[in-house]
Design a protein around this motif. Sequence first.
Motif, PDB file in Angstrom:
ATOM      1  N   LYS A 142      11.074  -4.562   4.649  1.00 17.31           N
ATOM      2  CA  LYS A 142       9.868  -4.514   4.168  1.00 17.31           C
ATOM      3  C   LYS A 142       8.833  -5.266   5.132  1.00 17.31           C
ATOM      4  CE  LYS A 142       8.319  -5.740  -0.522  1.00 17.31           C
ATOM      5  NZ  LYS A 142       8.341  -6.638  -1.777  1.00 17.31           N
ATOM      6  N   VAL A 143       7.930  -4.425   5.396  1.00 14.16           N
ATOM      7  CA  VAL A 143       7.109  -4.823   6.681  1.00 14.16           C
ATOM      8  C   VAL A 143       5.573  -5.204   6.199  1.00 14.16           C
ATOM      9  CG1 VAL A 143       6.492  -2.259   7.145  1.00 14.16           C
ATOM     10  CG2 VAL A 143       6.501  -4.198   9.081  1.00 14.16           C
ATOM     11  N   LEU A 144       5.124  -6.182   6.754  1.00 20.26           N
ATOM     12  CA  LEU A 144       3.834  -6.766   6.600  1.00 20.26           C
ATOM     13  C   LEU A 144       3.244  -6.434   8.028  1.00 20.26           C
ATOM     14  CD1 LEU A 144       1.573  -8.463   5.240  1.00 20.26           C
ATOM     15  CD2 LEU A 144       2.440 -10.339   6.821  1.00 20.26           C
ATOM     16  N   VAL A 145       2.036  -5.562   7.806  1.00 24.01           N
ATOM     17  CA  VAL A 145       1.095  -5.197   8.789  1.00 24.01           C
ATOM     18  C   VAL A 145      -0.251  -5.929   8.661  1.00 24.01           C
ATOM     19  CG1 VAL A 145       0.113  -3.139  10.149  1.00 24.01           C
ATOM     20  CG2 VAL A 145       2.294  -2.695   9.014  1.00 24.01           C
ATOM     21  N   HIS A 146      -0.437  -6.790   9.487  1.00 25.12           N
ATOM     22  CA  HIS A 146      -1.640  -7.563   9.431  1.00 25.12           C
ATOM     23  C   HIS A 146      -2.422  -7.690  10.668  1.00 25.12           C
ATOM     24  CE1 HIS A 146      -0.790 -11.058  12.105  1.00 25.12           C
ATOM     25  NE2 HIS A 146       0.449 -10.935  11.767  1.00 25.12           N
ATOM     26  N   CYS A 147      -3.856  -7.971  10.555  1.00 24.23           N
ATOM     27  CA  CYS A 147      -4.432  -8.211  11.430  1.00 24.23           C
ATOM     28  C   CYS A 147      -5.395  -9.385  11.083  1.00 24.23           C
ATOM     29  CB  CYS A 147      -5.474  -7.286  11.923  1.00 24.23           C
ATOM     30  SG  CYS A 147      -6.303  -6.465  10.481  1.00 24.23           S
ATOM     31  N   TYR A 148      -6.482  -9.905  11.459  1.00 24.92           N
ATOM     32  CA  TYR A 148      -7.152 -11.035  11.171  1.00 24.92           C
ATOM     33  C   TYR A 148      -7.657 -11.205   9.497  1.00 24.92           C
ATOM     34  CZ  TYR A 148      -9.869 -15.258  11.980  1.00 24.92           C
ATOM     35  OH  TYR A 148     -10.266 -16.628  12.010  1.00 24.92           O
ATOM     36  N   GLN A 149      -8.101  -9.929   9.272  1.00 27.52           N
ATOM     37  CA  GLN A 149      -8.653 -10.066   7.665  1.00 27.52           C
ATOM     38  C   GLN A 149      -7.872  -8.934   7.125  1.00 27.52           C
ATOM     39  OE1 GLN A 149     -13.069  -9.543   8.447  1.00 27.52           O
ATOM     40  NE2 GLN A 149     -12.989 -10.781   6.869  1.00 27.52           N
ATOM     41  N   GLY A 150      -6.999  -8.187   7.589  1.00 27.43           N
ATOM     42  CA  GLY A 150      -6.234  -7.210   7.001  1.00 27.43           C
ATOM     43  C   GLY A 150      -7.234  -5.836   6.354  1.00 27.43           C
ATOM     44  N   ILE A 151      -8.039  -5.511   7.186  1.00 29.55           N
ATOM     45  CA  ILE A 151      -9.001  -4.551   6.584  1.00 29.55           C
ATOM     46  C   ILE A 151      -9.188  -3.462   7.610  1.00 29.55           C
ATOM     47  CG2 ILE A 151     -10.094  -5.785   4.845  1.00 29.55           C
ATOM     48  CD1 ILE A 151     -12.480  -6.146   7.041  1.00 29.55           C
ATOM     49  N   VAL A 178       0.728  -1.241   0.120  1.00 33.37           N
ATOM     50  CA  VAL A 178      -0.021  -0.091   0.174  1.00 33.37           C
ATOM     51  C   VAL A 178       0.849   1.163  -0.018  1.00 33.37           C
ATOM     52  CG1 VAL A 178      -1.930  -1.271   1.182  1.00 33.37           C
ATOM     53  CG2 VAL A 178      -0.434  -0.048   2.449  1.00 33.37           C
ATOM     54  N   TYR A 179       2.061   1.171   0.303  1.00 35.52           N
ATOM     55  CA  TYR A 179       2.983   1.977   0.311  1.00 35.52           C
ATOM     56  C   TYR A 179       4.455   1.594  -0.035  1.00 35.52           C
ATOM     57  CZ  TYR A 179       5.015   6.743   1.658  1.00 35.52           C
ATOM     58  OH  TYR A 179       5.489   8.167   1.613  1.00 35.52           O
ATOM     59  N   PRO A 180       5.433   2.113  -0.356  1.00 32.36           N
ATOM     60  CA  PRO A 180       6.699   1.626  -0.672  1.00 32.36           C
ATOM     61  C   PRO A 180       7.265   0.857   0.538  1.00 32.36           C
ATOM     62  CG  PRO A 180       6.615   3.751  -2.022  1.00 32.36           C
ATOM     63  CD  PRO A 180       5.603   3.579  -1.079  1.00 32.36           C
ATOM     64  N   GLY A 181       7.198  -0.590   0.416  1.00 31.07           N
ATOM     65  CA  GLY A 181       8.099  -1.186   1.659  1.00 31.07           C
ATOM     66  C   GLY A 181       6.849  -1.684   2.727  1.00 31.07           C
ATOM     67  N   ILE A 182       5.652  -1.302   2.403  1.00 30.18           N
ATOM     68  CA  ILE A 182       4.388  -1.526   3.475  1.00 30.18           C
ATOM     69  C   ILE A 182       3.392  -2.329   3.008  1.00 30.18           C
ATOM     70  CG2 ILE A 182       2.840  -0.663   5.260  1.00 30.18           C
ATOM     71  CD1 ILE A 182       4.563   1.872   5.410  1.00 30.18           C
ATOM     72  N   LEU A 183       3.159  -3.652   3.332  1.00 26.19           N
ATOM     73  CA  LEU A 183       2.164  -4.275   2.942  1.00 26.19           C
ATOM     74  C   LEU A 183       1.323  -4.594   3.887  1.00 26.19           C
ATOM     75  CD1 LEU A 183       4.905  -5.419   1.752  1.00 26.19           C
ATOM     76  CD2 LEU A 183       3.746  -7.289   0.765  1.00 26.19           C
ATOM     77  N   ILE A 184      -0.010  -4.339   3.522  1.00 29.40           N
ATOM     78  CA  ILE A 184      -1.180  -4.990   4.707  1.00 29.40           C
ATOM     79  C   ILE A 184      -1.793  -6.199   4.135  1.00 29.40           C
ATOM     80  CG2 ILE A 184      -3.602  -4.418   5.236  1.00 29.40           C
ATOM     81  CD1 ILE A 184      -2.796  -1.475   4.935  1.00 29.40           C
ATOM     82  N   ALA A 241      11.909  -0.330  10.032  1.00 26.53           N
ATOM     83  CA  ALA A 241      12.171  -1.414   9.101  1.00 26.53           C
ATOM     84  C   ALA A 241      12.323  -0.662   7.858  1.00 26.53           C
ATOM     85  CB  ALA A 241      10.833  -2.061   8.896  1.00 26.53           C
ATOM     86  N   LEU A 242      11.566   0.446   7.543  1.00 25.05           N
ATOM     87  CA  LEU A 242      11.750   1.240   6.262  1.00 25.05           C
ATOM     88  C   LEU A 242      13.463   1.864   6.224  1.00 25.05           C
ATOM     89  CD1 LEU A 242       8.394   2.758   5.499  1.00 25.05           C
ATOM     90  CD2 LEU A 242       9.530   0.512   4.655  1.00 25.05           C
ATOM     91  N   GLN A 243      13.743   2.328   7.201  1.00 29.80           N
ATOM     92  CA  GLN A 243      15.074   2.885   7.402  1.00 29.80           C
ATOM     93  C   GLN A 243      16.049   2.021   7.220  1.00 29.80           C
ATOM     94  OE1 GLN A 243      15.002   4.941  11.004  1.00 29.80           O
ATOM     95  NE2 GLN A 243      14.552   6.982  10.330  1.00 29.80           N
ATOM     96  N   ASN A 244      15.936   0.888   7.523  1.00 26.48           N
ATOM     97  CA  ASN A 244      16.834  -0.246   7.181  1.00 26.48           C
ATOM     98  C   ASN A 244      16.736  -1.130   5.761  1.00 26.48           C
ATOM     99  OD1 ASN A 244      18.677  -0.106   9.787  1.00 26.48           O
ATOM    100  ND2 ASN A 244      16.604  -0.763  10.908  1.00 26.48           N
ATOM    101  N   LYS A 245      15.960  -0.386   5.008  1.00 24.55           N
ATOM    102  CA  LYS A 245      15.519  -0.951   3.917  1.00 24.55           C
ATOM    103  C   LYS A 245      14.981  -2.449   3.563  1.00 24.55           C
ATOM    104  CE  LYS A 245      19.162   1.686   1.417  1.00 24.55           C
ATOM    105  NZ  LYS A 245      18.591   2.850   1.799  1.00 24.55           N
TER     106      LYS A 245
END
Length: 191
Positions: A127-136, A38-44, A121-125
């Motif tokens: 990639k981060v997954l941010v999650h919950c149960y459904q990702g919404i 959803v943004y460079p290096g950030i996944l939901i 996470a982003l400063q260290n190049k």
Amino acid sequence: MPQKRSNPHFCTTQDLSNLIIGPSGGMYVLPHEPWNEVYPGILIGDKHTALCTHTLKDIGITHVLNAAQGNDSNYYKGFVNTNSTYYNSVGIAYKGFPAADLLSFDLSQYFAEAANFIEIALQNKGKVLVHCYQGISRSATLVIAYLMLKCGMTAQEAIKTVRSKREIIPNNSFLRQLCDLNQRLAAQRTY
């Protein structure tokens, strides 16, 4: 006297909700994919993505932020039972928050800590997954808060950014908490 609606630093839950449902013709829609960048290096993403360490390594995840840490109980179903040990063997850094997707839950207590974890996470190049149960809801709210806190976006800009890449449905309480954050950040910027 009511506050002017043209002020980009003022928002209501209805304003934010309209930004979320606008692209889908006025309806809430569930995501078509288990995860989206959803943004460079950030996944939901959702629970299933977070639990599959092979997938995480394949897509280059270096950090996982679990916005639903805990065990399901008779009281609440919707937690994802992981911790740092779960990811140690694949070298993924981990942070978890025991947040419930309930109108009574104060997710804002984790906004700063989550934003700092994502930023590291982003400063260290990474990639981060941010999650919950459904990702919404919980995960989307924490990413939106990150964009506001660390990238200087308004709540409206942050929601548009995330929503352009993934279908999201933060609950109304979380939207209100984002509006409150929006107001606080606007006040800080004017001084």
